[in-house]
Design an enzyme around this catalytic site. Structure first.
Site, mmCIF file in Angstrom:
data_model
loop_
_atom_site.group_PDB
_atom_site.id
_atom_site.type_symbol
_atom_site.label_atom_id
_atom_site.label_comp_id
_atom_site.label_asym_id
_atom_site.label_seq_id
_atom_site.Cartn_x
_atom_site.Cartn_y
_atom_site.Cartn_z
ATOM 1 N N HIS A 18 0.742 3.411 -2.540
ATOM 2 C CA HIS A 18 -0.316 4.582 -2.983
ATOM 3 C C HIS A 18 0.622 5.829 -3.411
ATOM 4 O O HIS A 18 0.452 7.016 -3.260
ATOM 5 C CB HIS A 18 -0.943 5.087 -1.691
ATOM 6 C CG HIS A 18 -2.133 4.113 -1.334
ATOM 7 N ND1 HIS A 18 -3.483 4.314 -1.838
ATOM 8 C CD2 HIS A 18 -2.052 3.101 -0.509
ATOM 9 C CE1 HIS A 18 -4.128 3.195 -1.243
ATOM 10 N NE2 HIS A 18 -3.571 2.585 -0.680
ATOM 11 N N ASP A 62 0.833 -1.190 0.058
ATOM 12 C CA ASP A 62 -0.093 -0.117 0.194
ATOM 13 C C ASP A 62 0.667 1.102 0.190
ATOM 14 O O ASP A 62 0.889 2.136 0.858
ATOM 15 C CB ASP A 62 -0.634 0.043 0.918
ATOM 16 C CG ASP A 62 -2.053 -1.110 0.996
ATOM 17 O OD1 ASP A 62 -1.725 -2.276 1.230
ATOM 18 O OD2 ASP A 62 -2.956 -0.930 0.754
ATOM 19 N N HIS A 67 -4.826 -8.913 -1.069
ATOM 20 C CA HIS A 67 -5.031 -7.811 -0.859
ATOM 21 C C HIS A 67 -6.693 -7.471 -0.764
ATOM 22 O O HIS A 67 -7.384 -7.124 -1.705
ATOM 23 C CB HIS A 67 -4.440 -6.630 -2.104
ATOM 24 C CG HIS A 67 -4.668 -5.280 -1.884
ATOM 25 N ND1 HIS A 67 -3.678 -4.509 -1.626
ATOM 26 C CD2 HIS A 67 -5.827 -4.399 -1.938
ATOM 27 C CE1 HIS A 67 -4.272 -3.136 -1.665
ATOM 28 N NE2 HIS A 67 -5.466 -3.108 -1.591
ATOM 29 N N ASN A 124 -6.785 -2.807 -4.705
ATOM 30 C CA ASN A 124 -8.133 -2.389 -5.035
ATOM 31 C C ASN A 124 -8.069 -0.998 -5.922
ATOM 32 O O ASN A 124 -9.034 -0.365 -6.764
ATOM 33 C CB ASN A 124 -9.320 -2.159 -4.193
ATOM 34 C CG ASN A 124 -8.629 -1.422 -2.957
ATOM 35 O OD1 ASN A 124 -7.531 -1.437 -2.529
ATOM 36 N ND2 ASN A 124 -9.780 -0.473 -2.317
ATOM 37 N N HIS A 125 -6.862 -0.177 -5.685
ATOM 38 C CA HIS A 125 -6.754 1.227 -6.284
ATOM 39 C C HIS A 125 -6.145 0.916 -7.695
ATOM 40 O O HIS A 125 -6.528 1.705 -8.440
ATOM 41 C CB HIS A 125 -5.800 2.010 -5.363
ATOM 42 C CG HIS A 125 -6.529 2.547 -4.313
ATOM 43 N ND1 HIS A 125 -6.952 4.074 -4.156
ATOM 44 C CD2 HIS A 125 -7.089 2.048 -3.187
ATOM 45 C CE1 HIS A 125 -7.706 4.356 -2.921
ATOM 46 N NE2 HIS A 125 -7.832 3.225 -2.482
ATOM 47 N N HIS A 182 -3.921 -4.212 1.841
ATOM 48 C CA HIS A 182 -5.076 -3.464 1.790
ATOM 49 C C HIS A 182 -5.127 -2.888 2.977
ATOM 50 O O HIS A 182 -5.877 -1.717 3.173
ATOM 51 C CB HIS A 182 -6.145 -4.253 1.713
ATOM 52 C CG HIS A 182 -7.428 -3.534 1.324
ATOM 53 N ND1 HIS A 182 -7.810 -2.552 0.482
ATOM 54 C CD2 HIS A 182 -8.690 -3.429 1.824
ATOM 55 C CE1 HIS A 182 -9.034 -2.037 0.601
ATOM 56 N NE2 HIS A 182 -9.601 -2.723 1.428
#
Lengths: 532, 532
Positions: A19, A17, A220, A122-123, A250
């Site tokens: 990001h 994650d 995830h 999921n992103h 996640h």
């Protein structure tokens, strides 16, 4: 197991994650995700890790900006392309394992010294007509090894075959399963349907005893079942007994110490590395962030945690106005403001006093990097204020006083009411506000998890407005996915594609029914003729 | 100059305006741009070119889709990364020349066998806060060498220093100037302002006589001045006398034979390679498409043209209904429809009879590729119908008859009126329609060029609605650029950034003015004191 030169010691740096690109429009925080990810890569180099394993959501956006893509490529090229020899090999079928068809360090045109393995989250999940993820772009460049991408067809419980990546270093063997994010409801249904999820095991062969592998899984998904999702998610009990360690992506709260997996089986562990950047101002995100070093030798493994030193300080607190002593008066707005200002000042001091370890040494090429001292970073401050019996004060005006002293002056205060913390569902304004936060973490204990809320809500809304039997052609499940992709992922064709696919399916079904009817009629006629 | 093994023969395959990703939502045409670009790369390999030179608009969109980025990376990796030795070198300062700071074939971590050099076009030009182009993504991966990116600051005439890439193969030396697209108005102003555009020349040194270089320029601008832009564009006369050859990108019509540059100087040539895929259904795009092989030995050079064999057939025609013999009757809609249907059928036959040369041999690895025979591709058909004195017929219904026989059944007919072809400006419906077409080509002779129309219109509209003196803080020029980026490039922050920058500039100017006034007042007071 500390001798990195041990030919049988397999060392994998684990992070998740990251990001990349979150807060890129925020003047203060725009570099946070990149600084932390660079520190992770530096750590991999410093600890002489054989590889890096990422647990998804490397990118914050499914369509990352040009700047984010460029920076991601720069960082990966800087740390992963070099002359360092790779001392392990992949002994499974690479064309099955990897989206790019082969592991990057066997690409003769690329000089990979630090291989990165990643699933999608999921992103950055596969989307659009070609079912491509932002990770596919990096995978094509050979900068990462993208695995755990399972093609999904049809609707309902998806059939999933988990083919592990088999890694070998000296006498140490790792069997690595990857499961990129699939919507919880769908994946949960797969796990509950017998035979739907197949775990392939390494075939025993001379020199490869079946119990000679350390079995890892990286996934995830939401980890904790909660009311809105009900049974429709992956539970620890679903995971097979032979797994040794599950790396759970996640969930943004860093829980770096492995704990026993629920369910049958012994010596099964789960570890939750957490995000490397706070994407939401939640309590879980305020915990110290770490990268993990997994060391495996033979059947033995252990995890070491490394606190990330480049992460912006984040102090989370809570207060109930009616419990303050000496008591505050609800009508004394000045007094309440003064009290909250003092509370925030105290939190800022705590952030400064947290006194994080000294920065990493500068990288060898002397370029500016992750080693900016966190002391020079403005802290994130979040105070949850239970104002039951009080009214709110002007957060904007209060925030103004802290411009230049905190990273988030505009949203330091989160107003809640005691009652609302027990409500779960619509009409709960705090939860509605939380729904704009990050998936995979909640605003403390009593709150609904935003992602779950969103997902169930879309379907609920569709059912509610169209009636449970109204949708005979359009599957509401897929409509929900399409709507989600349309809104969240800017996939402009999601709805059209969903409708066209449903129409096509219906047309085929109608045609098949017609043919069957005609055949039946013919058979009946033939039977009648025979009978006649 | 046909011996590719000649150590002094420098061979560069030239192509431009590949527009990767154009028509990606069109079921029929979605692969057209990739097929043509792959043929270009195959040609480079087959002709044993030392390098590929692209003239901009490699991407159709400033934010290419994931699928387009992935396919672009796949194609470049497939043809450009290999063990083939690179037989030339870069002798200029690479950190000045290239956005990535060095030429890709000197990257020790990448195995480059076919270096690609490219500038950006107007479709993939630098945009957003970080001034990044889609080409930057490829440049960071090391798959292309991005040059000719000139940082622009302030407003008005931009100061531009053209630092050439100096290339050397044996005794042959090429001085390559790159000028990525800059808005015509702005660049035109720079060229008209003495000293604003600086052309750096290789310094004479032992072994490098000043006249020992073949001087090339690649640029991506409108080529023909036209009314709407007036003088505000680059003219051939602006280019310096020492240039040997200008490669002119942006113009989509392929004019593969070099012609003399206008203006002073001898032996100065310009060549216009044209696009490799029809992005608009214009007459210029219907001309045969080519890639060019530039061969240079010493001071000699020549161009060879290679007709692209994978390009979808495109037949363009025109007819004036009132001139048809035997005459058509305006009230006989059936007759007009019959006539147009016949005309289109005839064009389809012409497309089939064009009988393009046989396809390229399949690439060595046997993968499916550019070598699909154009005979299997449905043709593009465009008929310009002058219906003066007639009414239009239902294009949709007529198009229905050709579904499955042409690639563009929905827009085969372009309705025009004789009078409108002389009008230039607003209220001309044909031009308004053409404005949605591709930049860099017009719909035949009498029409306004769409790009020019767009640009001047935005500014005109702003001036018209706000009055010429109304904008004292916001520069209308930059507002036009921001609006353009907001609308055309999906750059959501363009307007906010433009306004913030303008406010910042105004604030600084106001502050400077105030300081100056205070200083003046102090000086006056001091003078008064002295005088007193």
């Amino acid at each position: 197991m500390s001798d990195a030169g041990d030919p049988n010691l397999f060392r994998i740096l684990i992070s998740t994650d990251n990001h990349l690109g979150v807060w890129e429009k925020d003047e203060t925080r725009r570099d946070d995700s990149f600084r932390a990810f660079e520190e992770v890569l530096q750590l991999a180099v410093e600890t002489r890790a054989d590889a890096v394993l990422l647990g998804g959501d490397l990118f914050h956006e499914n369509k990352p900006s040009r700047a984010t893509l460029v920076k991601a490529i720069q960082l990966l090229a800087k740390y992963c392309l070099n002359d360092r020899p790779v001392r392990f090999r992949v002994v499974s079928d690479q064309s099955v394992n990897f989206v790019a068809g082969r592991v990057n360090f066997e690409n003769p045109n690329l000089n990979v010294g630090l291989p990165v393995f990643t699933i999608h989250g999921n992103h950055d999940d596969p989307a659009g007509q070609d079912s491509l993820s932002a990770v596919d772009i990096l995978s094509q460049t050979g900068l990462v090894n993208y695995f755990g991408k399972h093609p999904l067809t049809g609707t309902g419980a998806a059939r999933i075959t988990l083919s592990p990546v088999l890694l070998e270093k000296g006498s140490t063997r790792i069997c690595l399963y990857g499961l990129g994010n699939i919507r919880d409801e769908r994946l949960g249904r797969s796990f509950q349907t017998p035979g739907c999820v197949q775990w392939q095991r390494p075939a025993p062969s001379p020199g490869y005893p079946p119990d000679g592998w350390v079995n890892l899984l990286v996934l995830h998904q939401n980890r904790v079942a909660h009311s809105a999702l009900g049974k429709a998610c992956v539970r620890e009990e679903h995971l097979p007994a032979f797994l040794d360690l599950a790396v759970w992506g996640h969930e943004h709260e860093c829980r770096p110490d492995p704990v026993s997996l629920k369910g049958e089986g012994e010596a099964r562990y789960v570890v939750q590395p957490g995000s490397t950047v706070a994407t939401a101002l939640s309590e879980g995100e305020s915990r110290p962030k770490h990268a993990l070093l997994l060391e495996v030798r033979g059947a033995q493994f252990r995890l070491q945690k490394f606190r990330l030193r480049s992460v912006r300080p984040f102090v989370f607190g809570g207060v109930a106005l009616r419990e303050v002593r000496p008591p505050l008066l609800p009508e004394d707005t000045e007094g309440v403001t003064r009290f909250l200002t003092g509370k925030i000042q105290e939190m800022i001091s705590r952030a400064a006093a947290a006194n994080p370890p000294p920065p990493l040494p500068a990288p060898s090429d002397g370029s500016p990097s992750a080693s900016a001292s966190p002391a020079s970073l403005l802290p994130l401050i979040r105070l949850r204020v239970d104002y039951t019996g009080f009214s709110t004060v002007n957060s904007q005006r209060l925030g103004q006083r802290f411009v230049g002293r905190v990273a988030n002056p505009q949203d330091m205060l989160l107003w809640t009411k005691a009652a609302s913390r027990k409500l779960k569902g619509e009409g709960d304004s705090s939860s509605a506000a939380a729904a704009y936060g990050e998936a995979g973490d909640g605003e403390g204990g009593g709150f609904l998890r935003p992602d779950a809320l969103d997902q169930s809500r879309i379907e609920d809304l569709i059912r509610q407005h169209l009636g449970s039997n109204a949708l005979e052609v359009l599957p509401d499940d897929e409509l929900a996915v399409a709507l989600h992709n349309f809104v969240e992922k800017d996939d402009k064709n999601a709805l059209v594609q969903c409708i066209e696919a449903a129409l096509e399916e219906t047309r085929n079904a109608a045609l098949a029914a017609q043919l069957a009817a005609e055949e039946a009629a013919e058979a009946a006629a033939a039977a009648a003729a025979v009978a006649g």
